[in-house]
Design an enzyme around this catalytic site. Structure first.
Site, PDB file in Angstrom:
ATOM      1  N   GLU A  45       0.836  -1.202   0.000  1.00 55.71           N
ATOM      2  CA  GLU A  45       0.000   0.000   0.000  1.00 55.71           C
ATOM      3  C   GLU A  45       0.870   1.250   0.000  1.00 55.71           C
ATOM      4  OE1 GLU A  45      -4.069  -1.575   2.099  1.00 55.71           O
ATOM      5  OE2 GLU A  45      -2.543  -0.779   3.433  1.00 55.71           O
ATOM      6  N   CYS A  96       6.402  -6.311   7.279  1.00 59.50           N
ATOM      7  CA  CYS A  96       7.536  -5.735   8.029  1.00 59.50           C
ATOM      8  C   CYS A  96       8.061  -6.791   8.984  1.00 59.50           C
ATOM      9  CB  CYS A  96       7.071  -4.508   8.809  1.00 59.50           C
ATOM     10  SG  CYS A  96       8.436  -3.595   9.576  1.00 59.50           S
TER      11      CYS A  96
END
Ligand code: SAH
Length: 346
Positions: free
Chosen positions: A94, A114
């Site tokens: 995104e 992440c």
């Protein structure tokens, strides 16, 4: 999908030259191919209209051209726009366009998911799926710039690496993407308009200083007390505050550029004077400014914005100590586009 073939853009121009000449294609073709490959609307070798047919079919057999594409977008009531961008292997990242009076900021991702575990950040729940290639970061910014011109009639004026991922854990590709985006093959934006935000990977901060990078550095501090930081950002147990401070000292000595500390204030976590004083102490040591960020709630019940009086307490004490401080209003909250909310919910 051509996922298992080498992407043409992962070859250096020299490499491409020698590969082509082994198959008896002239060296000058490599530059033409490179020029075509980076164009946002070129999605196949067939579109490279000045290449001979045999070269096109050679490229099709041996390489891929892994272009990313926007698959959806959502517009916030404050005009922030969030994009879902699909990569060649189907994974999705995104990115966000944030318009304000005098700026149009692109917030970009550096990894899919992440690997860090900041417990107040929705992206951390995705875990790290993989690093973005340099050309995927480049494509992401070029796609956003095209959208920016379409929707806001303006090019991007600022870039922040504050989307998904930890940019310093994908260092090589982030740097290459910045090199290209700042050049005339990208959007020619100045390094001064780019900010890389890191959760504080000290070794890599030193490396950036050694590499003489020209963009700005922001550090997600959130607490200047080790115990709290380790609690809310558990990975930081392997990256002690002492090392972080030392690396920031090093950065300033080498670059002479101030660091921005990003800082959130939560109820019963860092809303007290011990935390304020610890922050002041660090800011006095490291030439810096503080950006107090509004917390965007995620699903973690442990985190709640502190009472507004604590924002004032932080502001007052920092100002009394002549430390530059600003408050960052949240943008795009209604569409989960704000800091820490990127979690592929589309
Ligand atoms: N990994 C990098 C960049 C991505 S996060 C970093 O940690 O800096 C970008 C910023 O958003 C960081 O300052 C991060 O701490 C902050 N952030 C994360 N979750 C948030 C949330 N729920 N609300 C507000 N800011 C958040």
């Amino acid at each position: 999908m051509q996922a298992n073939r080498t992407d043409i853009r992962s070859l250096s121009i020299e490499n491409l030259c020698s590969t082509l000449s082994k198959s008896n294609f002239p060296a000058y073709r490599s530059k033409q191919i490179k020029n075509w490959a980076r164009k946002i609307d070129v999605k196949s070798f067939e579109q490279m209209s000045n290449l001979p047919k045999d070269l096109v079919s050679y490229l099709e057999t041996n390489f891929s051209l892994n272009k990313s594409k926007i698959i959806s977008h959502q517009k916030s009531s404050d005009n922030t726009v969030k994009y879902a961008i699909q990569l060649y292997d189907g994974l999705v990242i995104e990115s966000v366009l944030i318009p304000s009076n005098d700026r149009l900021t692109a917030c970009v991702s550096s990894q899919v998911g992440c690997s860090l575990d900041c417990s107040f950040c929705a992206t951390s729940l995705l875990k790290r799926m993989r690093n973005l290639e340099y050309y995927e970061i480049f494509d992401q910014i070029m796609l956003l710039n095209k959208e920016a011109n379409k929707i806001f009639d303006s090019s991007i004026t600022n870039i922040v690496f504050m989307g998904m991922g930890e940019p310093l854990l994908n260092y090589k590709n982030v740097i290459e993407s910045i090199n290209q985006i700042t050049s005339n093959i990208g959007i020619g934006i100045s390094n001064r308009k780019i900010t890389l935000s890191t959760s504080g990977i000290s070794k890599m901060i030193k490396k950036m200083a050694d590499d003489n990078v020209k963009f700005n550095l922001a550090v997600s501090l959130h607490s200047a007390l080790e115990k709290t930081r380790n609690n809310i950002m558990p990975f930081s147990k392997s990256f002690p505050l002492k090392d972080l401070i030392e690396s920031l000292d090093y950065w300033y000595k080498k670059t002479k550029r101030k660091i921005t500390f990003e800082y959130l204030i939560w109820k019963e976590i860092n809303d007290d004077f011990d935390h304020i004083n610890a922050l002041v102490k660090i800011c006095k040591r490291i030439p810096s400014k503080v950006n107090l960020i509004e917390y965007n709630s995620t699903d973690n019940p442990k985190f709640e914005s502190a009472n507004a009086k604590w924002l004032n307490n932080y502001l007052n004490v920092l100002k009394d100590n002549k430390i530059p401080v600003s408050v960052r209003k949240s943008r795009g909250k209604d569409i989960d586009a704000a800091c820490g909310q990127l979690a592929n919910k589309h």
